[in-house]
Design an enzyme around this catalytic site. Structure first.
Site, PDB file in Angstrom:
ATOM      1  N   PRO A  87      -0.577   8.776  -2.073  1.00 24.60           N
ATOM      2  CG  PRO A  87      -2.394  10.160  -2.515  1.00 24.60           C
ATOM      3  CD  PRO A  87      -2.008   8.924  -1.772  1.00 24.60           C
ATOM      4  N   PRO A  88       1.874  11.048  -3.398  1.00 24.59           N
ATOM      5  CG  PRO A  88       3.268  11.403  -5.217  1.00 24.59           C
ATOM      6  CD  PRO A  88       2.048  10.653  -4.800  1.00 24.59           C
TER       7      PRO A  88
ATOM      8  CG  ASP B 195     -11.210   9.621   8.307  1.00 28.25           C
ATOM      9  OD1 ASP B 195     -11.671   8.649   8.938  1.00 28.25           O
ATOM     10  OD2 ASP B 195     -10.027   9.718   7.922  1.00 28.25           O
TER      11      ASP B 195
ATOM     12  CD  GLU C  43      -3.033   1.029   2.193  1.00 28.66           C
ATOM     13  OE1 GLU C  43      -3.648  -0.057   2.155  1.00 28.66           O
ATOM     14  OE2 GLU C  43      -3.327   1.960   2.965  1.00 28.66           O
TER      15      GLU C  43
ATOM     16  CB  ALA D   2     -18.449  -0.651  15.261  1.00 30.11           C
TER      17      ALA D   2
ATOM     18  N   PRO E 215     -13.504   1.535  15.279  1.00 31.53           N
ATOM     19  CG  PRO E 215     -12.040   3.293  14.893  1.00 31.53           C
ATOM     20  CD  PRO E 215     -12.377   1.914  14.431  1.00 31.53           C
TER      21      PRO E 215
ATOM     22  CG  ASN F  24      19.364   3.258 -21.005  1.00 33.27           C
ATOM     23  OD1 ASN F  24      18.646   3.186 -20.005  1.00 33.27           O
ATOM     24  ND2 ASN F  24      19.942   2.204 -21.552  1.00 33.27           N
TER      25      ASN F  24
ATOM     26  CB  ALA G 156     -17.641   1.061   3.035  1.00 38.08           C
TER      27      ALA G 156
ATOM     28  CB  THR H   8      11.716  -6.739 -29.803  1.00 35.15           C
ATOM     29  OG1 THR H   8      12.673  -7.785 -29.703  1.00 35.15           O
ATOM     30  CG2 THR H   8      11.386  -6.216 -28.430  1.00 35.15           C
TER      31      THR H   8
END
Lengths: 646, 646
Positions: free
Chosen positions: A68-69, A161, A65, A206, A204, A458, A177, A575
């Site tokens: 995102p940056p 959230d 997992e 529930a 947490p 390259n 969900a 190729t």
């Protein structure tokens, strides 16, 4: 149709019944390859099928997992990490979704684009997370449509959230969900594989552990295909959870989420977010060493390895999901120690395949983009059909323009200053360019003591295969044959060969020798005279930036230069040297002189003018030696050319 | 599209400029092969383009004229003659049209069906003659549509002989060949290549030689592509005619019609029909020997050779058209002495290609029909697309039923009595069947002294290639492995190899060893046990007449068993073992036991019951050894099987 007959004994069943009797430590792996070889199964199955097949074969697997940056630079690094960690053979990766970060946008750093890059450019099976609370149906549908269009096939359906402190249920909105799961199945039928989150200790928020289990069952019965759990600290937590799930009728795969502790602060933050409690025995170890990052990481690896071993030994776990926190070291270490990091030298094809569903059958590419596969994928992204079996004739679809040489997944990993050190702060003539090429080949430092680890054509050091040709390449580059692509001839090596092998085992791979280089018109004139002696044996294409093109390719047909023969299959020829594609490639190859190299220098500077001169006057040449069973004659061609010049 | 660049030096021009400098007697032939290799050019060009290419390359060519046979038996013989004379490499053959003989019908002996067979089943470029006088437009259009539907691409447009003594012009009807030329161009645009007749001495009914030349010019200007002349006896007659044609502006190819005198009576009849006069010097030779057929034929050959030599030496003649009178010997002799009969061991593909335009790209077939190519063509005649490059997946189009085992182009050349002598007047058990198979392999006479030169699955003696396996085949057939198809493994022999070579020169051909046979269920049981030891290495399909099928083919994929690697081209893999097609083939293979063999005997006779027993109880097995670089292991597999049985 013809196929009305019963197959009393199918391939897979026969192989499976044999599996037990075959010897060797990797028998289960090999037998699963035999019945459903990598080449097809991995590209044709959907994620849930792959998961089922691995479970049936007993092959343990892992997944990774990422989030995102924040910046474009970080995105470039993350993509490199995908490539490196992809080499270990994850069954999939997943990319998280943060509504605040504009996750569905076209920004280089959005979840959507990162997942797109992972699938299309890194060839990784990918799950895109998606949250639903506080979003309209139209928004969600739009995101899903876009994901589908980009070739994404798997969604992790989450609530997300709530905004603000107190969460209120919206009437007719997405509240849980399960609403998202239902929506995906309603709107997209069975297109997506859907994953949902499970909470080994209960969510947490529930009412109770039991109530949370019932919610999970609802999500599964609404159409989820498998479950990934929240992290946990003790194996028995997970094993109890699985049994409880099974007891209430949840039968889909449940994958434990593993969090190798990598540092004191990241642990604290995660615990805060997830509202989990760290067991006392862990706290007791960590607190005393909280300022020693290395020690904590070592402990984290140790802990994760022992927990994973216990999980795998239980027989209830077939795959492990890792929360990497976008870091490589700890997770890789755990995987290697568990023995499930499988850096398989056996590539399904000589080039990295893309995981976009429309590219499922693609198995032929021109050799020109061998070192720039991401550019090739980018320039063919609009194609609807991809070559399968044959490249086909010259009326193939057009290549897209490569306008942006700084496309983030094509961007050089090296900053400008480093490039200048490698390629020369100041060039004094064509010879100083020859030297750069030569240093790249030899791996020796240049005269300023810097190693040349990449070139405009390259971004990586020389491939292992190219190393086979190192000596000859060095010789010719010194003399102004500026090579950018080459392969040795191969006459039937086993498909399992660690350097040149690819495809399923039991096969044989072949290559025609190939050499591609830039060189001056003076050398080209001599070369053309020499090539007359090699008619039929050597095919050539010679082109300059203006498109003046000289070739002896019969009818402008493609020439297969890599192929493989495998048990029970048709020939695969991944190729080719295609004369028509070569003209698209030459635009890119020539432009790289300017975009990546000349522009490092001031306009009008002598260095820039040298590169500009080469760009304007040199030719791009490719040569194929058709006599693959004989010794490669291309070096002789070059020698003859220099002899003629002297 | 990408291909906007100029090709300053195309393949053909570069090869041509080299042609002069290359050594060897066949340099012109070789250079034309280099630039436009047989494999493609011959299949993709239309007749007029082939003619132009041969003219450009300087390759001399010939063509052959036949008339439709009177009886079905004669048709079978004519088809065999097409196959034999086709081996000499005619540029085309043509089939005459006789309105009285119902030439457009579906009868086995009609011009239409004979031409159809030549194109589709013998793979010969074919011109169908068509006459127009006394016919309605609808009739003509109907014939042309049918010809097009059958894959015919060339028409010889003729007036035809008037009905009755006096000929009258019909208003709005077809009065001259030029009307037919115009009609074809009006109705079918440029689809057909059109040939017209030229009369070197002028048409006997023309007002004058000059008037006839003007008529010829009209035909050409109406759309004819080339001219074939009436026969003539002196070369200067033809050469003058060509010059006269050129003088009035006829620039298309003019092909001399050559009539090798083959007998006194046929000459007299032809002269009568064509209203030509035999020159005195020929009469002087022939009259004294008019009862000596051999002497006349020898003289005719001599005369034709010397006339052809003179024509070719004139530089004005590139091809020669032969009036064969459906006979082989004289024409073949002339062609061989002229050196233009080119029995080329280099087949473009390992199997005989069909000349139907829709099969132009076909280059893959299942190996099963290797000895029954005409049956394969028949059973796939309804297909719209033919495999190119890959056989493709199992959802290939269905094979047509082979209901009529006596289709004239599949009919055995041997009559029932001969078959009984070969295959046994009376069978005494399965062993006597084994003996028939063994004698076919060895070429030795059976115990009644008759050689077995054909089998139900193969109408010809053993192929040269199969001879390589003769010793082993003999051994296994004696023991009840009744082989019907096999090939040795080949690891990269030159494509010019006289036995196993095919395709353009400069290439390499490969094969996986293949063995196909009928055998008892007892042997199959042992074989299956042995095959477990050879998993991965040997692929097998085992099926009985009821369709019970056992295979280890991965995912029922085809296995390429013949392939070739050529300069400047993609890989060609012309034969595959396709599991799905095998089930269609087995119906045919099993039916041949009954249709061709069992039915030779009385119902309820012991001989018939033996064959029926084998049909009902034996299995059809095919084996492929995937390890083509190693020694063929299939004989070991069979040995192991017998060992297990003992």
């Amino acid at each position: 149709m013809v196929n009305e007959t019963q197959h009393t004994c199918s391939a897979s069943s026969s192989s499976k019944s044999d599996g037990g009797s075959s010897s060797g430590s990797e028998s289960s792996k090999d037998s699963s390859r035999c019945s459903t070889p990598v080449l097809d199964a991995d590209r044709h199955e959907r994620l849930r099928e792959k998961m089922r097949r691995r479970q049936d074969s007993g092959d343990k697997w892992f997944s990774l997992e990422f989030f995102p940056p924040r910046t474009a630079n970080a995105a470039v690094n993350l993509i490199s990490r995908f490539d490196r960690m992809g080499a270990g053979g994850p069954l999939f990766i997943d990319v998280t979704w943060h509504p605040a970060g504009d996750p569905g946008s076209d920004k280089e750093t959005s979840s959507m684009i990162i997942a797109n890059t992972a699938v299309n450019y890194c060839g990784l099976e990918t799950i895109l997370h998606m949250t639903c609370c506080n979003q309209t149906k139209d928004d969600i549908t739009g995101h899903l449509q876009k994901a589908k269009r980009l070739g994404l096939k798997n969604i992790m359906a989450l609530r997300g959230d709530p905004v603000g402190e107190e969460w209120e249920e919206e009437v007719d909105g997405f509240n849980y969900a399960v609403d998202l799961v239902k929506h995906i199945r309603n709107e997209f039928d069975d297109y997506f594989d859907i994953c949902v989150a499970g909470y080994p200790k209960g969510h947490p928020e529930a009412e109770s552990y039991e109530a949370d289990l019932r919610h999970l069952k609802e999500k599964v019965f609404a159409g989820a295909d498998f479950i990934i759990t929240q992290l946990f600290f003790r194996p028995e937590t997970f094993l109890k959870f699985v049994k409880d799930c099974q007891a209430i009728g949840i039968t889909c795969p449940i994958i434990p989420g593993i969090f190798p502790i990598q540092g004191y602060h990241s642990l604290r933050q995660l615990v805060k977010l997830s509202k989990l409690e760290v067991p006392q025995e862990i706290k007791d170890v960590i607190e005393p060493i909280k300022d020693n990052d290395a020690a904590i990481r070592n402990y984290g690896v140790e802990l994760a390895v022992s927990m994973c071993r216990e999980l795998l030994d239980s027989g209830m776990v077939h795959g492990l999901h890792f929360y990497t926190l976008n870091r490589e070291v700890a997770t890789t270490e755990v995987l290697k120690r568990l023995g499930i990091w499988k850096e398989d030298p056996r590539r399904p094809l000589p080039w990295a395949v893309s995981a976009h569903p429309k590219r499922r059958v693609e198995d032929v590419r021109p050799i020109f983009w061998a070192s720039r596969p991401k550019s090739y994928i980018y320039r063919t992204q609009e194609w609807d059909d991809f070559p399968n079996g044959r490249w086909g004739n010259s009326s193939s679809p057009a290549f897209g323009e490569l306008k942006d040489y700084y496309l983030f997944y094509l961007k050089s990993k090296s900053p400008r200053e480093e490039l200048l050190k490698m390629w020369g702060e100041e060039l004094t003539g064509e010879e100083s360019v020859f030297e750069v090429f030569t240093c790249y080949i030899t791996g020796e430092p240049n005269k300023n003591g810097h190693k040349v680890t990449c070139m405009p054509w390259n971004d990586d050091p020389l491939a292992t295969e190219t190393n086979l040709l190192k000596e000859q390449l060095e010789k010719v580059n010194r003399r102004g044959i500026l090579t950018i692509n080459s392969q040795p001839n191969i006459n039937g090596k086993p498909s399992t060969d660690p350097i040149v092998g690819w495809g399923p085992s039991g096969g044989y791979v072949f290559q025609k020798a190939y050499l591609e280089f830039f060189t001056s018109s003076e050398i080209v004139t001599a070369l053309l005279k020499v090539l007359k002696k090699y008619e039929l044996r050597v095919n050539y294409h010679i082109v300059n930036v203006k498109g003046q093109n000289i070739t002896n390719a019969p009818d402008l047909q493609p020439n297969a230069v890599t192929w493989g023969i495998f048990p029970g299959r048709e020939i695969i020829q991944p190729t080719v040297v295609d004369p028509v594609s070569f003209l698209s490639w030459k635009d890119e190859a020539f432009a790289l002189w300017i975009e990546q190299w000349a522009k490092l220098y001031e306009e009008e500077s002598p260095s820039r003018m040298i590169i500009q001169y080469i760009h304007d006057n040199y030719y791009l040449v490719n040569l194929v030696d058709n006599d693959f069973p004989l010794e490669n004659c291309l070096w002789q061609v070059v020698d003859d050319t220099f002899e003629l010049l002297n």
